[in-house]
Design an enzyme around this catalytic site. Structure first.
Site, PDB file in Angstrom:
ATOM      1  N   ASN A  61     -12.554  -1.510  -5.633  1.00  0.00           N
ATOM      2  CA  ASN A  61     -12.273  -1.797  -7.032  1.00  0.00           C
ATOM      3  C   ASN A  61     -13.752  -2.517  -6.695  1.00  0.00           C
ATOM      4  O   ASN A  61     -13.670  -2.886  -6.859  1.00  0.00           O
ATOM      5  CB  ASN A  61     -11.351  -2.624  -6.448  1.00  0.00           C
ATOM      6  CG  ASN A  61     -10.496  -3.073  -8.433  1.00  0.00           C
ATOM      7  OD1 ASN A  61     -11.210  -2.573  -9.102  1.00  0.00           O
ATOM      8  ND2 ASN A  61      -9.412  -4.628  -8.683  1.00  0.00           N
ATOM      9  N   CYS A 107      -6.403  -5.973  -7.720  1.00  0.00           N
ATOM     10  CA  CYS A 107      -5.816  -5.379  -6.365  1.00  0.00           C
ATOM     11  C   CYS A 107      -5.961  -6.629  -5.551  1.00  0.00           C
ATOM     12  O   CYS A 107      -5.295  -5.998  -3.782  1.00  0.00           O
ATOM     13  CB  CYS A 107      -7.410  -5.125  -5.606  1.00  0.00           C
ATOM     14  SG  CYS A 107      -8.682  -6.408  -6.106  1.00  0.00           S
ATOM     15  N   HIS A 108      -5.911  -7.729  -6.074  1.00  0.00           N
ATOM     16  CA  HIS A 108      -5.135  -8.945  -4.798  1.00  0.00           C
ATOM     17  C   HIS A 108      -3.676  -8.837  -4.995  1.00  0.00           C
ATOM     18  O   HIS A 108      -3.083  -9.458  -4.085  1.00  0.00           O
ATOM     19  CB  HIS A 108      -5.873 -10.222  -5.966  1.00  0.00           C
ATOM     20  CG  HIS A 108      -5.415 -10.852  -6.990  1.00  0.00           C
ATOM     21  ND1 HIS A 108      -5.772 -10.765  -7.747  1.00  0.00           N
ATOM     22  CD2 HIS A 108      -3.800 -12.040  -7.502  1.00  0.00           C
ATOM     23  CE1 HIS A 108      -5.242 -10.113  -9.192  1.00  0.00           C
ATOM     24  NE2 HIS A 108      -4.536 -10.791  -9.426  1.00  0.00           N
ATOM     25  N   TYR A 151       0.463  -1.437   0.328  1.00  0.00           N
ATOM     26  CA  TYR A 151       0.357   0.161  -0.110  1.00  0.00           C
ATOM     27  C   TYR A 151       0.720   1.369  -0.039  1.00  0.00           C
ATOM     28  O   TYR A 151       0.604   2.305  -0.207  1.00  0.00           O
ATOM     29  CB  TYR A 151      -1.101  -0.174   1.343  1.00  0.00           C
ATOM     30  CG  TYR A 151      -1.996  -1.151   1.232  1.00  0.00           C
ATOM     31  CD1 TYR A 151      -3.023  -1.315   0.332  1.00  0.00           C
ATOM     32  CD2 TYR A 151      -1.991  -2.099   2.136  1.00  0.00           C
ATOM     33  CE1 TYR A 151      -3.614  -1.848   0.810  1.00  0.00           C
ATOM     34  CE2 TYR A 151      -3.017  -3.268   1.551  1.00  0.00           C
ATOM     35  CZ  TYR A 151      -3.662  -3.101   1.327  1.00  0.00           C
ATOM     36  OH  TYR A 151      -4.662  -4.302   0.939  1.00  0.00           O
ATOM     37  N   GLU A 187      -0.773 -17.223  -9.966  1.00  0.00           N
ATOM     38  CA  GLU A 187       0.246 -16.415 -11.096  1.00  0.00           C
ATOM     39  C   GLU A 187       1.912 -16.474 -10.611  1.00  0.00           C
ATOM     40  O   GLU A 187       2.104 -15.449 -11.060  1.00  0.00           O
ATOM     41  CB  GLU A 187       0.120 -14.550 -10.472  1.00  0.00           C
ATOM     42  CG  GLU A 187      -0.877 -14.466 -10.926  1.00  0.00           C
ATOM     43  CD  GLU A 187      -2.042 -12.495 -10.879  1.00  0.00           C
ATOM     44  OE1 GLU A 187      -0.685 -11.855 -10.271  1.00  0.00           O
ATOM     45  OE2 GLU A 187      -2.862 -12.182 -11.459  1.00  0.00           O
TER      46      GLU A 187
END
Length: 163
Positions: A122, A130-131, A99, A157
């Site tokens: 979001n 946002c993850h 953040y 990912e």
């Protein structure tokens, strides 16, 4: 003048996803039981037509064949929220940012809390990633879709199998 909205629901490895379009452009992707999920009556009529390309790109993403979405998006929020969401779109597949790093990128290092709030609002999860935002110490922090889903998306990912 009001905007025309339509929605559809598609299956995913993370459960059903509700896609919403505003004037034919993707404006929402919501998971089941997602925090800050708008009421169903805000999604407009059920209509699969505006969602061919988003559904195809999501299928390719979940198959591990797509790392970067190339969709036109309708991001409806405050100027600050839209700025945060644009920063999210810059986080590469398989990477994370804190953040604080996002607040720095916005030129406001003291805004990490506000970044967190905007991140949580979001409207287009997964596609606007946002993850990929974590706490300063690398820990998983709030995710509207739930921390288990966030961990699974990050693991996926980074090359782990979906299941």
């Amino acid at each position: 003048m009001s905007s025309a909205k339509q929605h559809t629901t598609i299956d995913s490895p993370y459960g059903p996803l509700t896609l919403v379009a505003t004037d034919g452009t993707l404006s929402g992707l919501y998971m089941t039981d997602q925090r800050h999920r708008p009421p169903e009556e805000n999604f407009g009529e059920r209509d699969d037509r505006p969602f061919g390309e988003p559904a195809d790109q999501l299928a390719a993403y979940f198959a591990g064949e797509l790392k970067e979405f190339t969709l036109e998006l309708h991001l409806d929020g405050t100027p600050f929220q839209r700025g945060v969401w644009q920063q999210l779109l810059r986080i590469p597949h398989g990477e994370t940012r804190t953040y604080g790093e996002l607040a720095d990128a916005l030129g406001n290092p003291a805004a990490s809390r506000a970044v967190g709030l905007a991140n949580g609002k979001n409207p287009i999860g997964i596609i606007v990633p946002c993850h990929r935002v974590v706490g300063a110490d690398g820990s998983l922090t709030g995710y509207g879709g739930g921390l288990e889903r966030k961990q699974r998306l990050l693991d996926f990912e980074r090359g782990a199998a979906l299941f």
